[in-house]
Write an enzyme that holds these catalytic residues in place. Sequence first.
Site, mmCIF file in Angstrom:
data_model
loop_
_atom_site.group_PDB
_atom_site.id
_atom_site.type_symbol
_atom_site.label_atom_id
_atom_site.label_comp_id
_atom_site.label_asym_id
_atom_site.label_seq_id
_atom_site.Cartn_x
_atom_site.Cartn_y
_atom_site.Cartn_z
ATOM 1 C CG ASN A 153 60.554 69.890 62.754
ATOM 2 O OD1 ASN A 153 61.532 69.919 61.998
ATOM 3 N ND2 ASN A 153 60.263 70.869 63.563
ATOM 4 C CD GLU A 250 66.747 79.281 62.360
ATOM 5 O OE1 GLU A 250 66.022 79.261 63.364
ATOM 6 O OE2 GLU A 250 66.981 80.322 61.722
ATOM 7 C CB CYS A 284 61.821 74.544 66.620
ATOM 8 S SG CYS A 284 61.382 75.482 65.147
ATOM 9 C CD GLU A 461 66.764 78.346 58.304
ATOM 10 O OE1 GLU A 461 65.824 77.744 58.832
ATOM 11 O OE2 GLU A 461 67.604 77.788 57.566
HETATM 12 P P1 NAD Z 1 68.983 66.636 66.336
HETATM 13 O O1 NAD Z 1 69.738 67.756 66.945
HETATM 14 O O2 NAD Z 1 69.012 65.331 66.984
HETATM 15 O O3 NAD Z 1 69.463 66.386 64.831
HETATM 16 C C1 NAD Z 1 69.438 67.418 63.869
HETATM 17 C C2 NAD Z 1 70.323 67.048 62.707
HETATM 18 O O4 NAD Z 1 71.699 67.121 63.113
HETATM 19 C C3 NAD Z 1 70.138 65.621 62.165
HETATM 20 O O5 NAD Z 1 70.233 65.663 60.766
HETATM 21 C C4 NAD Z 1 71.306 64.865 62.773
HETATM 22 O O6 NAD Z 1 71.703 63.745 62.013
HETATM 23 C C5 NAD Z 1 72.383 65.932 62.763
HETATM 24 N N1 NAD Z 1 73.458 65.766 63.739
HETATM 25 C C6 NAD Z 1 73.389 65.225 64.990
HETATM 26 N N2 NAD Z 1 74.588 65.313 65.591
HETATM 27 C C7 NAD Z 1 75.428 65.929 64.738
HETATM 28 C C8 NAD Z 1 76.812 66.327 64.798
HETATM 29 N N3 NAD Z 1 77.539 66.110 65.870
HETATM 30 N N4 NAD Z 1 77.341 66.952 63.722
HETATM 31 C C9 NAD Z 1 76.591 67.214 62.629
HETATM 32 N N5 NAD Z 1 75.300 66.848 62.501
HETATM 33 C C10 NAD Z 1 74.714 66.221 63.560
HETATM 34 O O7 NAD Z 1 67.503 67.220 66.190
HETATM 35 P P2 NAD Z 1 66.191 66.445 65.713
HETATM 36 O O8 NAD Z 1 65.809 65.532 66.827
HETATM 37 O O9 NAD Z 1 66.345 65.954 64.339
HETATM 38 O O10 NAD Z 1 65.138 67.651 65.645
HETATM 39 C C11 NAD Z 1 64.492 68.148 66.754
HETATM 40 C C12 NAD Z 1 65.174 69.395 67.277
HETATM 41 O O11 NAD Z 1 65.313 70.359 66.245
HETATM 42 C C13 NAD Z 1 64.376 70.072 68.361
HETATM 43 O O12 NAD Z 1 65.234 70.529 69.375
HETATM 44 C C14 NAD Z 1 63.750 71.243 67.657
HETATM 45 O O13 NAD Z 1 63.386 72.316 68.477
HETATM 46 C C15 NAD Z 1 64.805 71.610 66.676
HETATM 47 N N6 NAD Z 1 64.231 72.354 65.541
HETATM 48 C C16 NAD Z 1 64.527 73.684 65.396
HETATM 49 C C17 NAD Z 1 63.961 74.420 64.363
HETATM 50 C C18 NAD Z 1 64.251 75.891 64.189
HETATM 51 O O14 NAD Z 1 64.059 76.399 63.089
HETATM 52 N N7 NAD Z 1 64.717 76.602 65.191
HETATM 53 C C19 NAD Z 1 63.120 73.782 63.453
HETATM 54 C C20 NAD Z 1 62.857 72.423 63.613
HETATM 55 C C21 NAD Z 1 63.426 71.721 64.667
#
Ligand code: NAD
Length: 487
Positions: A153, A250, A284, A461
């Site tokens: 995002n 996060e 998020c 962060e």
């Molecule tokens: P996701 O969890 O599908 O993927 C996040 C990242 O993790 C990607 O780069 C992915 O390739 C990697 N990944 C996936 N499985 C992994 C594993 N087993 N080991 C290591 N890396 C792995 O999330 P997304 O769909 O990209 O993003 C959306 C999510 O992120 C939502 O839940 C959102 O709330 C959260 N988010 C949180 C924040 C925050 O600061 N708290 C900010 C933005 C998004």
Amino acid sequence: MRAQPKASHFIDGEYVDDAAGTPFESIYPATGEVIARLHAATPAIVEKAIAAAKRAQPEWAAMSPTARGRILKRAAEIMRQRNRELSELETLDTGKPIQETIVADPTSGADSFEFFGGVAPAALNGDYIPLGGDFAYTKRVPLGVCVGIGAWNYPQQIACWKGAPALVAGNAMVFKPSENTPLGALKIAEILIEAGLPKGLFNVIQGDRSTGPLLVNHPDVAKVSLTGSVPTGKKVAGAAAAELKHVTMELGGKSPLVVFDDADLESAIGGAMLGNFYSTGQVCSNGTRVFVQRKIKEPFLARLKERTEAIVIGDPLDEATQLGPMVSAAQRDKVFSYIEKGKAEGARLVTGGGIPNNVSGEGTYIQPTVFADVTDGMTIAREEIFGPVMCVLDFDDEAEVIARANATEFGLSAGVFTADLTRAHRVADRLEAGTLWINTYNLCPVEIPFGGSKQSGFGRENSVAALNHYTELKTVYVGMGPVEAPY
Ligand code: NAD
């Protein structure tokens, strides 16, 4: 292809590729156009990136924080000079409107480099502890090689929010962006080199959920900072725990935004809209459970519907556009399935729920959507949707709304709109969340800590607090007299 980088990865100061890696495409979500072709990292690329980081880190750690900070501040300047170009790339990468990326993406990354570059010389000081004749002192020492893993995002912001505190504290980083948005982080790596960062300290490799574990499990990695969903967080934190690595998580949320009947209605509606529709709802910390006190429910919904239906949807590269597509077809389909569940479980669709009629059929657009009469047990009130879907719930009194707002496994953020000063602070005190907003929503300047409680994660962060998560304390006890031993 209009956003093709020189190669897929950026390691040890240069672009590199390995055609043996799984090929994947980067898609502009507004039209479905392929804008770049890349390869996921092979194990050899992962090794190369971690080896470069490991080699470069000790010399970097030996420099003064002022000298490290100077390079980061130079990177901030370059990012601001190139804000237009970087924002256009961010729009192509994510589909977010240029109206947003131009004010919220490279600029917030630059803020991060500027803030940490400036604050580090003072914030990395240790303590002197007098002990009578003897004394001790503490040092904040870097962890070594840190891994950053990003969501899709805010790709440039996430790379900077992790990179800036890690680097200024004397670490090296290997960053893996989301497979949906591979492009922005490569530019950040390029800019850091141009600003004078020695080679090998900020490396970017591509890949998906199968690449991430190669980084997380690597024995030379000391810390992992993930921005992603709760299920991914559990996997990554579990893998890191097996080797007792440091982690920052996060993760996602289902945050409550509570609107009392004495609130300024236009501001509360504006806050709720920002907290549900900005970045097409892919934020998020969004306040996706909007609790509205019963007396103002119907005027709130009427005005919300009017303002929501006036949102300009269209080509993200047009400055007039206020809402772009979802990042991918998969995410669009997931959001539509939640909209169907909302209808099936009896929520009232106030507006939206479909595909806007003025956009390209290939784009992954969804109308901004509002559901009313949502109850706590409905799926749309319990699960993170991560799209432009606002759920409005009714409430009668303060104690009730606090209990219901807290009845979730998430705890990322929360907001309260009220004119009553003491109530605002009382409610903020009792809502379980890492970041609380009073009479505003979703503002995250670099000066304030950001992060979650409960299953929304741990670690912080931004702010000086982030430096604690990229360093550890070393204590030195100094004996000033002869050793008195009883034997
Ligand atoms: P996701 O969890 O599908 O993927 C996040 C990242 O993790 C990607 O780069 C992915 O390739 C990697 N990944 C996936 N499985 C992994 C594993 N087993 N080991 C290591 N890396 C792995 O999330 P997304 O769909 O990209 O993003 C959306 C999510 O992120 C939502 O839940 C959102 O709330 C959260 N988010 C949180 C924040 C925050 O600061 N708290 C900010 C933005 C998004």
